[in-house]
Design a protein around this motif. Structure first.
Motif, mmCIF file in Angstrom:
data_model
loop_
_atom_site.group_PDB
_atom_site.id
_atom_site.type_symbol
_atom_site.label_atom_id
_atom_site.label_comp_id
_atom_site.label_asym_id
_atom_site.label_seq_id
_atom_site.Cartn_x
_atom_site.Cartn_y
_atom_site.Cartn_z
ATOM 1 N N SER A 22 30.778 8.333 48.347
ATOM 2 C CA SER A 22 30.062 9.256 47.456
ATOM 3 C C SER A 22 28.575 8.953 47.365
ATOM 4 C CB SER A 22 30.689 9.209 46.073
ATOM 5 O OG SER A 22 30.481 7.916 45.517
ATOM 6 N N GLU A 44 36.118 7.487 46.374
ATOM 7 C CA GLU A 44 35.072 6.448 46.331
ATOM 8 C C GLU A 44 35.721 5.113 45.970
ATOM 9 O OE1 GLU A 44 31.716 5.776 46.765
ATOM 10 O OE2 GLU A 44 32.283 3.814 45.953
ATOM 11 N N GLY A 94 25.271 -0.468 48.000
ATOM 12 C CA GLY A 94 25.776 -0.145 46.672
ATOM 13 C C GLY A 94 27.237 0.256 46.745
ATOM 14 N N SER A 101 22.533 5.178 45.739
ATOM 15 C CA SER A 101 21.586 5.799 44.790
ATOM 16 C C SER A 101 21.622 5.109 43.430
ATOM 17 C CB SER A 101 21.867 7.292 44.629
ATOM 18 O OG SER A 101 23.018 7.534 43.843
ATOM 19 N N ILE A 103 21.654 1.890 42.861
ATOM 20 C CA ILE A 103 20.872 0.638 42.802
ATOM 21 C C ILE A 103 19.636 0.677 43.695
ATOM 22 C CG2 ILE A 103 22.807 -0.836 42.134
ATOM 23 C CD1 ILE A 103 22.845 -1.748 45.163
ATOM 24 N N GLY A 273 29.077 5.219 54.255
ATOM 25 C CA GLY A 273 27.899 4.401 54.548
ATOM 26 C C GLY A 273 28.018 3.790 55.941
ATOM 27 N N GLY A 276 30.763 1.204 56.055
ATOM 28 C CA GLY A 276 32.053 1.768 55.656
ATOM 29 C C GLY A 276 32.601 2.754 56.672
ATOM 30 N N ALA A 466 18.653 -3.770 53.328
ATOM 31 C CA ALA A 466 19.281 -2.824 52.393
ATOM 32 C C ALA A 466 19.240 -1.420 52.982
ATOM 33 C CB ALA A 466 18.551 -2.867 51.051
ATOM 34 N N ASN A 520 11.932 4.752 54.212
ATOM 35 C CA ASN A 520 13.164 4.562 53.440
ATOM 36 C C ASN A 520 14.111 5.735 53.752
ATOM 37 O OD1 ASN A 520 10.568 3.836 52.292
ATOM 38 N ND2 ASN A 520 11.750 2.658 50.850
ATOM 39 N N PRO A 521 15.390 5.450 53.956
ATOM 40 C CA PRO A 521 16.247 6.452 54.629
ATOM 41 C C PRO A 521 16.905 7.534 53.783
ATOM 42 C CG PRO A 521 17.391 4.351 54.452
ATOM 43 C CD PRO A 521 16.027 4.134 53.865
HETATM 44 C C1 LIG Z 1 18.645 -2.452 46.550
HETATM 45 C C2 LIG Z 1 18.471 -1.235 47.413
HETATM 46 C C3 LIG Z 1 17.289 -0.498 47.335
HETATM 47 C C4 LIG Z 1 17.116 0.627 48.155
HETATM 48 N N1 LIG Z 1 16.008 1.402 47.979
HETATM 49 C C5 LIG Z 1 15.880 2.558 48.698
HETATM 50 C C6 LIG Z 1 14.827 3.465 48.442
HETATM 51 O O1 LIG Z 1 14.025 3.276 47.538
HETATM 52 N N2 LIG Z 1 14.752 4.579 49.212
HETATM 53 C C7 LIG Z 1 15.646 4.844 50.210
HETATM 54 O O2 LIG Z 1 15.494 5.837 50.919
HETATM 55 N N3 LIG Z 1 16.675 4.012 50.443
HETATM 56 C C8 LIG Z 1 16.832 2.909 49.691
HETATM 57 N N4 LIG Z 1 17.920 2.109 49.874
HETATM 58 C C9 LIG Z 1 18.890 2.488 50.916
HETATM 59 C C10 LIG Z 1 19.699 3.719 50.519
HETATM 60 O O3 LIG Z 1 20.184 3.607 49.193
HETATM 61 C C11 LIG Z 1 20.844 3.901 51.506
HETATM 62 O O4 LIG Z 1 20.269 4.066 52.786
HETATM 63 C C12 LIG Z 1 21.696 5.092 51.174
HETATM 64 O O5 LIG Z 1 22.302 4.948 49.917
HETATM 65 C C13 LIG Z 1 22.761 5.275 52.239
HETATM 66 O O6 LIG Z 1 23.404 6.486 51.990
HETATM 67 P P1 LIG Z 1 24.825 6.766 52.644
HETATM 68 O O7 LIG Z 1 25.265 8.114 52.229
HETATM 69 O O8 LIG Z 1 24.736 6.470 54.095
HETATM 70 O O9 LIG Z 1 25.799 5.644 52.062
HETATM 71 P P2 LIG Z 1 25.928 4.934 50.659
HETATM 72 O O10 LIG Z 1 24.924 5.423 49.699
HETATM 73 O O11 LIG Z 1 26.007 3.473 50.943
HETATM 74 O O12 LIG Z 1 27.339 5.460 50.150
HETATM 75 C C14 LIG Z 1 28.548 5.088 50.745
HETATM 76 C C15 LIG Z 1 29.607 5.087 49.669
HETATM 77 O O13 LIG Z 1 30.877 4.943 50.280
HETATM 78 C C16 LIG Z 1 31.669 4.032 49.520
HETATM 79 N N5 LIG Z 1 32.649 3.452 50.436
HETATM 80 C C17 LIG Z 1 32.458 2.521 51.391
HETATM 81 N N6 LIG Z 1 33.610 2.258 52.038
HETATM 82 C C18 LIG Z 1 34.541 3.056 51.477
HETATM 83 C C19 LIG Z 1 35.940 3.244 51.719
HETATM 84 N N7 LIG Z 1 36.574 2.566 52.690
HETATM 85 N N8 LIG Z 1 36.606 4.141 50.949
HETATM 86 C C20 LIG Z 1 35.962 4.846 49.959
HETATM 87 N N9 LIG Z 1 34.641 4.685 49.690
HETATM 88 C C21 LIG Z 1 33.953 3.819 50.457
HETATM 89 C C22 LIG Z 1 30.647 3.041 48.987
HETATM 90 O O14 LIG Z 1 31.132 2.374 47.851
HETATM 91 C C23 LIG Z 1 29.464 3.945 48.682
HETATM 92 O O15 LIG Z 1 29.539 4.451 47.372
HETATM 93 C C24 LIG Z 1 18.119 0.995 49.078
HETATM 94 C C25 LIG Z 1 19.305 0.274 49.139
HETATM 95 C C26 LIG Z 1 19.492 -0.827 48.301
HETATM 96 C C27 LIG Z 1 20.788 -1.578 48.395
#
Ligand SMILES: Cc1cc2nc3c(=O)[nH]c(=O)nc-3n(C[C@H](O)[C@H](O)[C@H](O)COP(=O)(O)OP(=O)(O)OC[C@H]3O[C@@H](n4cnc5c(N)ncnc54)[C@H](O)[C@@H]3O)c2cc1C
Ligand code: SF4
Length: 561
Positions: A22, A44, A94, A101, A103, A273, A276, A466, A520-521
């Motif tokens: 999510s 999630e 996170g 989003s 953290i 992610g 994940g 991160a 930042n992604p």
């Molecule tokens: C401390 C920190 C600061 C950051 N600051 C920034 C910033 O300022 N700007 C920016 O652009 N990026 C920032 N990032 C990076 C950004 O948050 C991530 O790149 C982004 O959240 C990734 O999005 P996503 O949709 O790929 O996955 P995620 O946001 O990681 O979401 C994946 C979700 O899937 C869930 N999941 C994982 N495995 C499973 C499973 N097997 N079954 C069910 N659920 C599962 C996880 O719990 C998570 O909630 C930061 C990251 C961190 C940790």
């Protein structure tokens, strides 16, 4: 912000669409497909947090920390901060409803256009105009905004001084934060940012425009069923539909997951992610799914570096005070308020962006101890006595950098844990360039760069990112990538030209990004997911070319609102 999730026990056996994870990719997918009248479930692994629930003391943060690797698992698997130990690099992600989003600092930047012109991407990405549409949709929803009063913040003025040795002007950074109270693009009321600086441990004010406050709220309003503390293990094909094996997220580090159940859907979107989604596909391959041999390749750290500077002249105010505030100080500001953009017009991979940042208040009590390895015992003691907001730590600098690397790390599943295998990671030129910039910037402030303050027995000296990207990277065909430009997973069984896909199986998150972004992604991940959902809806006849739901779906969509 309302509570959005249900317990896993209420998960039904069958949906049109199941979204795993999510974060940005999952939130976009659920919001857009439920708006077309589809029966959508989001699963999630983490918990749901509302403003006020986020940890703001060291003890509370420690309880919300999980650390795992091939040989070690500590903490509840549903804890908010998830540190994955790799062979050569560690990754912080996170875990909770809203993913990263919850953290992150909310910095929302669009990468240099040269990034998408690079041959790492399928050519449709830069040629069909839909990525631009994706950026517009994501920007509309997340509303990135620079803080209007940035120039008055103490830490921004410190950044101005730090920029003196360079030919680069500081600029306020756009972040997904509400600086004025009011309804966001999903109609959810958000309070105004109090400038408490605690964004990285979760916003207890409700000002951060998280995925939960936007896309997931919209998805829930459209009838999406959202489940927390459920972990997807793998997917299999059954009678022309997808079956997802799900277990309750274990409370402890148990290796054998319990209560496996299955849910069936026509479409499965993997949005767990970078680590994940790659992990789920690797397990799915063990259960017979034919996948590209590129699975796990093209891992990138996005040149992400967290750096600290010590001993600068004058205050910086880089430690959050939280909400309610733990100390009386000048306003701290959002975690990131300003940045220096070191763009190299000749060599894209030499470009990087450096942002000033804050450490959340929950970690404040730890900071004096972190300085001990640097030999600053006296300063640390003074900080303890006079509180971190007044003593030497008031001049601590925190910087976040994003740049480019060779994007040729590898993710591997070892003992059911995702580990980064990248022996040459520390030789990446981005680290040398970052060190040079940091030394000059901190020198201009009379301070110096603090190397590896978080080094410990468990993490060693290995770098941490991160911003993990890749693992299920896009490519033109199954020889080059794991998914195509639409996020469809390549089917490696067929003999054709490598373009065949598994019908209805998608990866829509950071895992699909085939190279470093140098920014930042979050905005790129959201925009690519927006683009993938436009194409998915068209391909399945769920929406017309302008995105309008087909008549039958429209009636259903209206009925759920
Ligand atoms: C401390 C920190 C600061 C950051 N600051 C920034 C910033 O300022 N700007 C920016 O652009 N990026 C920032 N990032 C990076 C950004 O948050 C991530 O790149 C982004 O959240 C990734 O999005 P996503 O949709 O790929 O996955 P995620 O946001 O990681 O979401 C994946 C979700 O899937 C869930 N999941 C994982 N495995 C499973 C499973 N097997 N079954 C069910 N659920 C599962 C996880 O719990 C998570 O909630 C930061 C990251 C961190 C940790
Ligand atoms: S600075 Fe404080 S109030 Fe503002 S978004 Fe960050 S955590 Fe929320």
């Amino acid at each position: 912000l309302k509570h959005l999730s249900k317990p896993l026990d209420e998960l039904k056996a069958d949906y049109d669409v199941v979204v795993i994870g999510s974060g940005y990719g999952g939130g976009v997918s659920a919001a857009r497909l439920s708006a077309l009248g589809k029966r959508v479930a989001v699963i999630e692994r983490g918990k749901e947090f509302l403003p006020g629930d986020y940890p703001d003391s060291f003890d509370a943060m420690r309880r919300e920390f999980q650390v795992s690797g091939a040989k070690l698992k500590l903490g509840s698997r549903a804890s908010l901060f998830d540190l994955r130990l790799g062979r050569d690099m560690h990754v912080l992600v996170g875990c909770g409803l809203g993913g990263g989003s919850l953290i992150n600092a909310g910095v929302a930047l669009r990468p240099d256009a040269r990034v998408f012109a690079n041959t790492a991407w399928p050519e449709e990405i830069s040629s069909d105009g839909l990525l631009q549409e994706g950026f517009e949709r994501a920007t509309h929803m997340l509303r990135p905004t620079p803080y209007g009063g940035a120039a008055e913040l103490v830490k921004y003025r410190a950044l101005e001084e730090a920029s003196k040795p360079f030919d680069v002007e500081p600029r306020p950074t756009p972040t997904t934060i509400a600086f004025d109270a009011g309804a966001n693009a999903a109609g959810v009321a958000q309070d105004a940012c109090t400038l408490c600086g605690d964004c990285l441990s979760g916003c207890n004010v409700g000002a951060k425009t998280t995925v939960a406050a936007t896309y997931l709220s919209l998805a829930a309003a459209n009838g999406t069923e959202i489940f927390t503390q459920g972990s997807a293990r793998y997917v299999t094909r059954q009678d022309g539909r997808w079956s997802v094996a799900v277990c309750e997220t274990p409370e402890t580090g148990a290796r054998t997951e319990v209560s496996e159940r299955t849910v069936i859907a026509d479409v499965v979107i993997l949005a767990a992610g970078t680590l994940g989604s790659t992990e789920i596909l690797m397990r799915s391959r063990e259960h017979g799914l034919a996948l590209s041999k590129r699975l796990g390749d093209r891992f990138s750290s996005n040149g992400d570096i967290i750096a600290f500077g010590y001993g600068a002249k004058g205050r910086v105010n880089a430690i959050g005070v939280g909400h309610p505030p733990k100390a009386e100080t000048d306003p701290i500001g959002p975690c990131v308020a300003g940045q220096l953009d070191f763009r190299d017009g000749d060599e894209l991979n030499n470009s990087l962006v450096m942002q000033e940042g804050t450490v959340p208040s929950g970690l404040a009590s730890l900071l004096p101890a972190l300085l001990l390895p640097g030999g600053k015992i006296l300063d640390a003691a003074k900080s303890l006595l006079s509180s971190v907001y007044k003593g030497p730590l008031a001049s601590l600098h925190a910087f976040f950098l994003a740049g480019h690397d060779s994007s040729n790390g590898r993710l591997e599943l070892e003992n059911d844990a995702m580990v980064v295998d990248w022996p040459e990671i520390t030789n990446q030129p981005v680290y040398r360039r970052a060190d040079e910039i940091l030394a000059e910037a901190l020198g201009a402030r009379g301070g110096s760069h603090l190397q590896n303050p978080f080094e410990s027995r468990i993490t060693g000296k290995k770098p941490v990112t991160a911003h993990p990207l890749g693992g299920c990277a896009m490519g033109q065909d199954a020889d080059q990538g794991v998914v195509n430009h639409k996020g469809q997973v390549f089917d490696a069984t067929s003999d054709g030209d490598g373009s065949a896909v598994h019908d209805g199986l998608y990866v829509c998150d950071g895992a699909a990004i085939p190279r470093s972004l140098g920014a930042n992604p979050l905005l790129t991940i959201s925009s690519l997911a927006e683009r993938a959902m436009i194409l998915l809806a068209r391909d399945r006849g769920w929406a017309s070319d302008d995105g309008a739901p087909r008549a039958r779906e429209k009636r259903k969509a209206e009925a759920t609102l």
